[in-house]
Design an enzyme around this catalytic site. Structure first.
Site, PDB file in Angstrom:
ATOM      1  N   ASP A 255      51.626  35.700  46.390  1.00 11.84           N
ATOM      2  CA  ASP A 255      50.596  36.359  45.601  1.00 11.84           C
ATOM      3  C   ASP A 255      51.010  37.820  45.471  1.00 11.84           C
ATOM      4  O   ASP A 255      51.866  38.305  46.210  1.00 11.84           O
ATOM      5  CB  ASP A 255      49.247  36.220  46.332  1.00 11.84           C
ATOM      6  CG  ASP A 255      48.123  36.925  45.606  1.00 11.84           C
ATOM      7  OD1 ASP A 255      48.042  36.790  44.368  1.00 11.84           O
ATOM      8  OD2 ASP A 255      47.325  37.614  46.278  1.00 11.84           O
TER       9      ASP A 255
ATOM     10  N   ASP B 116      48.636  41.009  44.406  1.00 11.99           N
ATOM     11  CA  ASP B 116      47.678  42.015  44.880  1.00 11.99           C
ATOM     12  C   ASP B 116      47.167  41.659  46.272  1.00 11.99           C
ATOM     13  O   ASP B 116      46.668  40.556  46.500  1.00 11.99           O
ATOM     14  CB  ASP B 116      46.505  42.133  43.912  1.00 11.99           C
ATOM     15  CG  ASP B 116      46.947  42.524  42.506  1.00 11.99           C
ATOM     16  OD1 ASP B 116      47.964  43.230  42.385  1.00 11.99           O
ATOM     17  OD2 ASP B 116      46.277  42.119  41.541  1.00 11.99           O
TER      18      ASP B 116
ATOM     19  N   ASN C 254      46.993  35.753  39.695  1.00 13.42           N
ATOM     20  CA  ASN C 254      45.878  35.746  38.736  1.00 13.42           C
ATOM     21  C   ASN C 254      45.696  37.163  38.208  1.00 13.42           C
ATOM     22  O   ASN C 254      45.572  38.105  39.011  1.00 13.42           O
ATOM     23  CB  ASN C 254      44.563  35.354  39.433  1.00 13.42           C
ATOM     24  CG  ASN C 254      44.448  33.865  39.722  1.00 13.42           C
ATOM     25  OD1 ASN C 254      45.296  33.066  39.334  1.00 13.42           O
ATOM     26  ND2 ASN C 254      43.374  33.493  40.411  1.00 13.42           N
TER      27      ASN C 254
ATOM     28  N   SER D  97      43.145  38.242  35.679  1.00 16.37           N
ATOM     29  CA  SER D  97      42.055  38.060  34.722  1.00 16.37           C
ATOM     30  C   SER D  97      41.647  39.372  34.058  1.00 16.37           C
ATOM     31  O   SER D  97      40.874  39.357  33.086  1.00 16.37           O
ATOM     32  CB  SER D  97      40.839  37.436  35.412  1.00 16.37           C
ATOM     33  OG  SER D  97      40.289  38.329  36.350  1.00 16.37           O
TER      34      SER D  97
END
Ligand SMILES: [Mg+2]
Ligand SMILES: [Zn+2]
Length: 185
Positions: free
Chosen positions: A7, A9, A51, A53
């Site tokens: 991942d 962040d 992710n 978003s």
């Protein structure tokens, strides 16, 4: 082939509840890039699945996201680290895409791109439950770090079976490089 899926962040760089919206806001966690370099030296290819978003929310556009990743690549190179590829989901939860974690779509894309099965002990490292859930469903060995949202994630519980918990990415890498688990011979 040895591969690890990270991942972004809260694992590589400091997270922000206000999103990382610009290259200036992308600040590496101490020791994370050096840990990636150690993986590379041990023969690992390192990929990111993240992710984002903020794109769907209109907080930043794809060009800005690319500029953030260029900063990440440059900072990695300065310590001899190489991030092979960055897979990102630009959608929001409402978009119902297949790539936004906890769905495993990005992990399947990684497997396709590198023509490998993730079920042979490929490790994935995240600070949120959905990172670990996506990786677990795709067959990865999940590692939770306590940087970013990690402490909150650990406190909430419900981690996938077999999740290992370490203070940060550097500690995960120490463990992986000392352990036969996840090393293909
Ligand atoms: Mg995260
Ligand atoms: Zn998506």
């Amino acid at each position: 082939m040895k591969l690890i899926i990270l991942d972004r962040d809260g694992v590589i760089n400091h997270d922000s509840d206000a999103f990382i919206k610009s290259p200036d806001e992308w600040i590496p966690i101490k020791g994370s890039l050096e840990a990636i370099a150690r993986l590379n030296q041990a023969g690992y290819r390192v990929v990111v699945a993240t992710n984002q978003s903020g794109v769907a929310r209109g907080l930043f556009d794809i060009q800005t996201l690319n500029a953030i990743h260029q900063k990440m690549h440059n900072a990695a190179q300065q310590v001899g680290a190489d991030i092979d590829a960055v897979f990102f989901c630009p959608h929001s939860a409402d978009d119902n895409c297949d790539c936004r974690k906890p769905k495993p779509g990005m992990f399947h894309e990684v497997a396709k791109r590198f023509s490998i099965s993730l079920r042979g002990g490929v490790a994935t490292v995240g600070d949120s439950l959905r990172d670990l859930q996506a990786g677990y469903v795709a067959g990865c060995a999940p590692y939770l770090v306590l940087t970013g949202k990690g402490e909150k994630t650990q406190a909430k519980g419900g981690l996938p079976p077999g999740t290992l918990v370490y203070p940060d990415l550097s500690a995960v890498v120490d463990f992986i490089l000392k352990s036969p688990v996840g090393v293909s011979v």
